[in-house]
Design a protein around this motif. Structure first.
Motif, PDB file in Angstrom:
ATOM      1  N   ILE A  27       0.853  -1.189   0.000  1.00 43.55           N
ATOM      2  CA  ILE A  27       0.000   0.000   0.000  1.00 43.55           C
ATOM      3  C   ILE A  27       0.890   1.239   0.000  1.00 43.55           C
ATOM      4  O   ILE A  27       1.752   1.388   0.862  1.00 43.55           O
ATOM      5  N   LEU A  87      -6.207  -5.315   2.169  1.00 40.76           N
ATOM      6  CA  LEU A  87      -7.340  -4.592   1.611  1.00 40.76           C
ATOM      7  C   LEU A  87      -8.569  -5.399   1.975  1.00 40.76           C
ATOM      8  O   LEU A  87      -8.652  -6.588   1.650  1.00 40.76           O
ATOM      9  N   THR A 123     -11.565  -0.884   3.745  1.00 36.96           N
ATOM     10  CA  THR A 123     -10.585  -0.565   4.774  1.00 36.96           C
ATOM     11  C   THR A 123      -9.209  -1.010   4.321  1.00 36.96           C
ATOM     12  O   THR A 123      -9.042  -2.125   3.828  1.00 36.96           O
ATOM     13  N   LEU A 124      -8.225  -0.137   4.504  1.00 42.40           N
ATOM     14  CA  LEU A 124      -6.829  -0.468   4.273  1.00 42.40           C
ATOM     15  C   LEU A 124      -6.176  -0.668   5.636  1.00 42.40           C
ATOM     16  O   LEU A 124      -6.285   0.198   6.504  1.00 42.40           O
ATOM     17  N   SER A 146     -10.170   4.202   6.028  1.00 41.83           N
ATOM     18  CA  SER A 146     -11.414   3.473   5.868  1.00 41.83           C
ATOM     19  C   SER A 146     -12.476   4.442   5.367  1.00 41.83           C
ATOM     20  O   SER A 146     -12.520   5.596   5.797  1.00 41.83           O
ATOM     21  N   TYR A 165      -4.355   6.357  -2.887  1.00 45.81           N
ATOM     22  CA  TYR A 165      -3.571   5.190  -2.491  1.00 45.81           C
ATOM     23  C   TYR A 165      -3.405   4.288  -3.706  1.00 45.81           C
ATOM     24  O   TYR A 165      -4.326   4.127  -4.495  1.00 45.81           O
ATOM     25  N   VAL A 208      -2.547   0.369  -4.464  1.00 44.88           N
ATOM     26  CA  VAL A 208      -2.501  -0.928  -3.799  1.00 44.88           C
ATOM     27  C   VAL A 208      -2.060  -1.963  -4.823  1.00 44.88           C
ATOM     28  O   VAL A 208      -2.662  -2.087  -5.889  1.00 44.88           O
TER      29      VAL A 208
END
Length: 103
Positions: A19, A33, A41-42, A52, A80, A82
């Protein structure tokens, strides 16, 4: 916007996700994730919440210019990136957009 109580979402969890905040700042290499209910939510590997947000407020894309396996999330005004396993990207994108489809 439809009433959130009537919407359903598909659950999805991916462990071992890298992330990044923006393109350069690495937050974790072994993050998670999680999409549960209507919330994305991360998390870090120690289950600390990075960010989140409700799915209707998250913008998720898998841009053509990004390396394979990367998705871009815009949450709470922060971008973000991911990195998932390439075979998980389609499942993650489907789960993130499932709330748009009527049950």
């Amino acid at each position: 916007m439809p009433e959130l109580g009537l919407l359903t979402a598909r659950e999805f969890t991916s462990d071992g996700a890298a992330i990044r905040k923006g393109w350069w700042r690495l937050l974790t290499r072994a993050g998670r994730l999680r999409i549960r209910g209507l919330r994305l939510t991360l998390l870090t590997s120690s289950e600390a919440v990075i960010d989140s947000e409700l799915l209707p407020r998250v913008r998720s894309t898998a841009p053509w210019y990004a390396p394979k396996g990367n998705i871009r999330l815009s949450m709470n005004g922060t971008v973000y990136w991911v990195r998932l396993q390439p075979e998980q990207v389609d499942d993650a994108m489907e789960a993130a957009t499932a709330w748009r489809r009527r049950p």
